[in-house]
Motif scaffolding. Structure first.
Motif, PDB file in Angstrom:
ATOM      1  N   UNK A  19      -3.025   7.081   8.588  1.00 13.14           N
ATOM      2  CA  UNK A  19      -3.127   5.636   8.410  1.00 13.14           C
ATOM      3  C   UNK A  19      -1.981   4.869   9.037  1.00 13.14           C
ATOM      4  N   UNK A  20      -0.865   5.542   9.285  1.00  3.09           N
ATOM      5  CA  UNK A  20       0.236   4.873   9.987  1.00  3.09           C
ATOM      6  C   UNK A  20      -0.085   4.811  11.476  1.00  3.09           C
ATOM      7  N   UNK A  21       0.100   3.636  12.054  1.00  2.00           N
ATOM      8  CA  UNK A  21      -0.156   3.420  13.474  1.00  2.00           C
ATOM      9  C   UNK A  21       1.125   2.921  14.126  1.00  2.00           C
ATOM     10  N   UNK A  22       1.353   3.362  15.361  1.00  2.00           N
ATOM     11  CA  UNK A  22       2.587   2.996  16.074  1.00  2.00           C
ATOM     12  C   UNK A  22       2.255   2.336  17.401  1.00  2.00           C
ATOM     13  N   UNK A  23       3.099   1.370  17.760  1.00  2.00           N
ATOM     14  CA  UNK A  23       3.030   0.760  19.083  1.00  2.00           C
ATOM     15  C   UNK A  23       4.430   0.692  19.672  1.00  2.00           C
ATOM     16  N   UNK A  24       4.514   0.855  20.979  1.00  2.00           N
ATOM     17  CA  UNK A  24       5.752   0.655  21.723  1.00  2.00           C
ATOM     18  C   UNK A  24       5.496  -0.491  22.681  1.00  2.00           C
ATOM     19  N   UNK A  25       6.144  -1.609  22.438  1.00  2.00           N
ATOM     20  CA  UNK A  25       5.910  -2.834  23.229  1.00  2.00           C
ATOM     21  C   UNK A  25       4.422  -3.193  23.224  1.00  2.00           C
TER      22      UNK A  25
ATOM     23  N   UNK B  95       0.830  -1.204   0.000  1.00  2.00           N
ATOM     24  CA  UNK B  95       0.000   0.000   0.000  1.00  2.00           C
ATOM     25  C   UNK B  95       0.864   1.254   0.000  1.00  2.00           C
ATOM     26  N   UNK B  96       2.103   1.098   0.391  1.00  3.65           N
ATOM     27  CA  UNK B  96       3.041   2.214   0.543  1.00  3.65           C
ATOM     28  C   UNK B  96       4.288   1.893  -0.269  1.00  3.65           C
TER      29      UNK B  96
ATOM     30  N   UNK C 196       5.646   0.268  13.508  1.00  4.05           N
ATOM     31  CA  UNK C 196       4.780   1.163  12.735  1.00  4.05           C
ATOM     32  C   UNK C 196       4.144   0.346  11.619  1.00  4.05           C
ATOM     33  N   UNK C 197       2.822   0.356  11.577  1.00  3.73           N
ATOM     34  CA  UNK C 197       2.093  -0.380  10.542  1.00  3.73           C
ATOM     35  C   UNK C 197       1.166   0.567   9.807  1.00  3.73           C
ATOM     36  N   UNK C 198       1.040   0.323   8.505  1.00  2.00           N
ATOM     37  CA  UNK C 198       0.188   1.153   7.655  1.00  2.00           C
ATOM     38  C   UNK C 198      -1.163   0.475   7.538  1.00  2.00           C
TER      39      UNK C 198
END
Length: 747
Positions: free
Chosen positions: A682-688, A77-78, A715-717
């Motif tokens: 649309x980009x989503x981030x997680x830390x642990x 997608x990117x 980081x996921x789109x």
């Protein structure tokens, strides 16, 4: 002996087989005509369009990237290979959701011959659609010869030829007759609503916003005419069925439409002020090109008007002559006036600010973004093709005496045209341009005589001559259009093989820039095709504006902001001096280019422990373009965290793919992790595994706050516009299935 009666199913299949036998010959003829039109490709080894155009300069690199990732099992997608990354799923012109592109995506590398075949297929699809529509529509119900003439006139008209370099535009034009045929079906039977919705969805999924908008306007006007013709209460039910078909079609196309509408305000095109949205308007002087496209020159290399090169709308002078007969012979038919109205509206709109229509629409949503109004001329070509087909039909229906009078008038017109051709062509520049103009007009005069003779023969009952007009039109369109956008194919070889080996020998994660003076020597798209990431795009006007502003406002490679781009190597012309402090040659073994190393480039991802918070993009841009800005020490964050400390850290790259980035981060103090990829919804981030916000950092990049310690940052789109669009498509598909099955059972 007792013979059982035929079942309804058996009778229906027999009817289908008879129809296939009856219309099989015209379908085969369209295949042969398409092959003949593209003879420079099959025989001379040419390609289209001239100069490469959007097909090879914008689309092919992206298509190749998509095919390469699909081979690895990823639907990208990117695209990280251009700019600071680009959400290719939201740019319809890249055609990620266009079904006609999917066969290309299954091959990696994509053979250039497949690309050419895919471009030729759009024209054949348009011809078949027009033939089916004119034959089966209850509005027209034309004979085979008439429908075939209309199909040839439309599929080889000038708008198709001009846009051979942009098949997405041709796809939208190709699906138009199919969509009108779908309206015919949906207006009359509930269980055929899905047949009306599907071609509308395909038209929208073609990916070119302007062509799709103009096509949908034509479909809407046609549907309105169908509803009005139904009377009361039949018209009321038709309105309901047609509205439902339109909504289902839009729902099926939502995975492309919603992301495209989300992207539109962020593009270079949207950044053009309204008062500057001019150009690419149809010049009134080009009305004569409906008679012969040679008058002003076929192709950008021959065009001599001062206006931007635009398609003429030419659909064949034979078509034009037949259209006169078709229109004047059916003036009592209300749909003839609808056809005249469509062509007139399209022509007035194509004039842009030169005409009365577009200024009244220019500030409306969507219309304000479609300011290349000359492209609406394809609807004039479409109307001419139908009118020309009606002319062929009139040869069967009018009295022979009337046809003879028309043929005599046409012959006299051809004689006059032959005589005044030099006078009309006097406005062309002296030399080859004027000679082409005279030749084009006299060729049109010759075709007038051929059309008159064929028409007279057909009116005398010589039915075996009915193919004469389609053959004459094919000869005209092939003679004038087959080589208009064809050129010898360039040799297929890797440019600068030694330089490629040098770059590939570096296992690091970096971008490669191309100096403006070296773009003709090694275009950035060639580096993209080779698998490298570059900070340039493909020249698409729908690229993300804010990244391009930052990229092109950086004054030099020694400016602090340039260090954020992650550019480790710079391609320069042979012998070019070093670009400044910290930049020096490291590869000089190519005869045309050198490669310089940028030693002060920041890594693609880094940590800072101090931030400066600003409120909007303009403030951030001004700050990072300051020559005293130090991106390795401080980050400019829009509405983000305030950090003012010191620390040390380490970053490991666990995964970097088009839709996902996984980083292992270790830091001894609160830090902001900066990735030099474009910030985009649309980009989503997680830390642990805990969801955290992504901040717009340093004007265009992504930043994630990381607490002290060891952490995995992901980081996921997952764009919400795509998820909503897919949900709408699933609901629309289910509703279409229910309507089709339930309506058929009720019938």
């Amino acid at each position: 002996m007792i013979i059982a009666d035929e079942t309804p199913t058996l009778a229906r299949w027999k009817g289908i087989l008879r129809a296939v036998r009856r219309d099989g010959t015209p379908a085969l003829f369209l295949i042969g005509a398409t092959a003949l039109f593209f003879w420079p490709l099959w025989i001379a080894g040419y390609r289209f369009p001239k100069g490469g155009g959007d097909l090879w300069g914008q689309l092919y690199p992206v298509w190749s990237f998509v095919a390469e990732e699909l081979r690895r099992g990823v639907l990208p997608l990117w695209n990280p290979r251009m700019l600071g990354g680009d959400p290719i799923f939201s740019e319809g012109q890249y055609g990620l959701f266009n079904p006609l592109n999917w066969p290309l995506f299954l091959a990696s590398p994509i053979p250039p011959g497949w690309v050419l075949l895919r471009g030729a297929f759009s024209l054949w699809l348009a011809g078949v659609g027009m033939y089916v529509y004119l034959r089966r529509s209850p509005i027209w119900r034309l004979g085979r010869s008439a429908a075939l003439t209309g199909a040839l006139a439309y599929m080889f008209s000038d708008p198709f030829v001009v846009h051979l370099g942009h098949p997405q535009f041709n796809d939208a034009m190709a699906w138009l007759p199919w969509a009108l045929a779908g309206v015919d079906q949906a207006a009359r039977r509930t269980h055929r609503i899905p047949l009306g919705a599907l071609p509308i969805a395909l038209l929208l999924l073609s990916g070119h916003g302007q062509a799709a908008l103009y096509g949908m306007i034509a479909v809407g006007l046609y549907a309105f005419g169908q509803a009005v013709e139904g009377g009361w209460p039949r018209g009321f039910y038709r309105i309901g069925r047609l509205a439902l078909a339109g909504l289902l079609g839009i729902a099926l196309a939502a995975p492309s439409l919603l992301p495209g509408l989300e992207r539109l305000p962020m593009t270079d095109r949207a950044g053009v002020p309204l008062e500057q949205r001019r150009g690419y308007e149809f010049p009134p002087a080009m009305l004569i090109d409906f008679l012969s496209p040679l008058f002003h020159g076929r192709g950008a290399d021959q065009f001599w008007l001062p206006a931007n090169r635009v398609e003429s709308g030419y659909a064949g002078s034979v078509t034009l002559y037949l259209a006169l007969l078709g229109v004047f012979g059916t003036l009592r038919f209300r749909w003839t006036w609808g056809l005249i109205g469509l062509g007139t509206l399209a022509l007035l709109f194509s004039l842009g600010y030169q005409g009365p229509l577009y200024p009244a629409l220019a500030r409306l949503p969507l219309f304000s973004e479609t300011w290349k109004t000359a492209r609406a001329i394809y609807l004039v070509s479409f109307a001419l093709a139908i009118a020309g087909a009606m002319g062929v039909e009139q040869l069967r229906r009018l009295r022979p005496r009337t046809v003879i009078l028309w043929a005599m008038a046409l012959s006299m017109g051809g004689l006059v045209l032959w005589g005044i051709a030099p006078r009309w062509a006097a406005e062309a520049p002296e030399g080859p341009a004027r000679a082409r103009a005279v030749t084009g007009l006299r060729f049109a005069a010759f075709l007038a005589w051929g059309t008159a003779l064929s028409s007279w023969a057909i009116s005398q009952g010589r039915t075996w001559l009915r193919p004469a007009l389609p053959l004459l039109l094919t000869a005209e369109l092939v003679a004038l259009g087959a080589t208009a956008e064809a050129e010898p194919s360039p040799p297929h070889r890797d440019p600068h093989p030694q330089a490629l080996r040098f770059l590939r020998a570096d296992p690091g994660w970096f971008r490669v820039d191309v100096d403006p003076a070296a773009r003709d020597l090694w275009p950035p798209i060639a580096l993209q095709m080779a698998g490298f990431e570059v900070p340039q795009g493909t020249g698409n006007p729908m690229e993300l504006r804010e990244f391009n502003i930052l990229r092109w406002w950086i004054p030099s490679a020694t400016h602090p902001a340039y260090r954020m781009l992650g550019v480790k190597y710079i391609v320069v012309p042979k012998g070019a001096p070093p670009g400044g402090e910290g930049i020096w040659p490291v590869f000089v073994d190519d005869p045309a280019i050198d490669i310089h190393l940028h030693t002060r480039a920041l890594p693609r991802v880094w940590l800072v422990y101090r931030t400066e918070v600003v409120g909007h993009y303009g403030e951030a841009l001004k700050r990072v373009l300051d020559e005293h800005f130090r991106p390795e020490e401080i980050a400019v964050v829009q509405n983000g965290p305030r950090l003012n400390g010191e620390g040390r850290g380490r970053i490991g790259v666990a995964r970097y793919s088009p839709n996902e980035v996984i980083l292992d981060v270790e830091t001894d103090a609160p830090a902001l992790l900066i990735l030099s990829d474009t910030f985009y919804p649309g980009w989503q981030a997680t830390v642990d595994s805990l969801r955290v916000p992504i901040y717009r950092t340093n004007a265009v990049f992504r930043g994630v706050e990381v607490p002290p310690g060891r952490h995995r940052v992901t980081l996921r789109f997952r764009p919400g516009s795509l998820r909503i669009g897919l949900g709408m498509a699933m609901i629309g598909g289910l509703m279409g299935l229910v309507l089709g099955v339930a309506g058929k059972r009720r019938r």
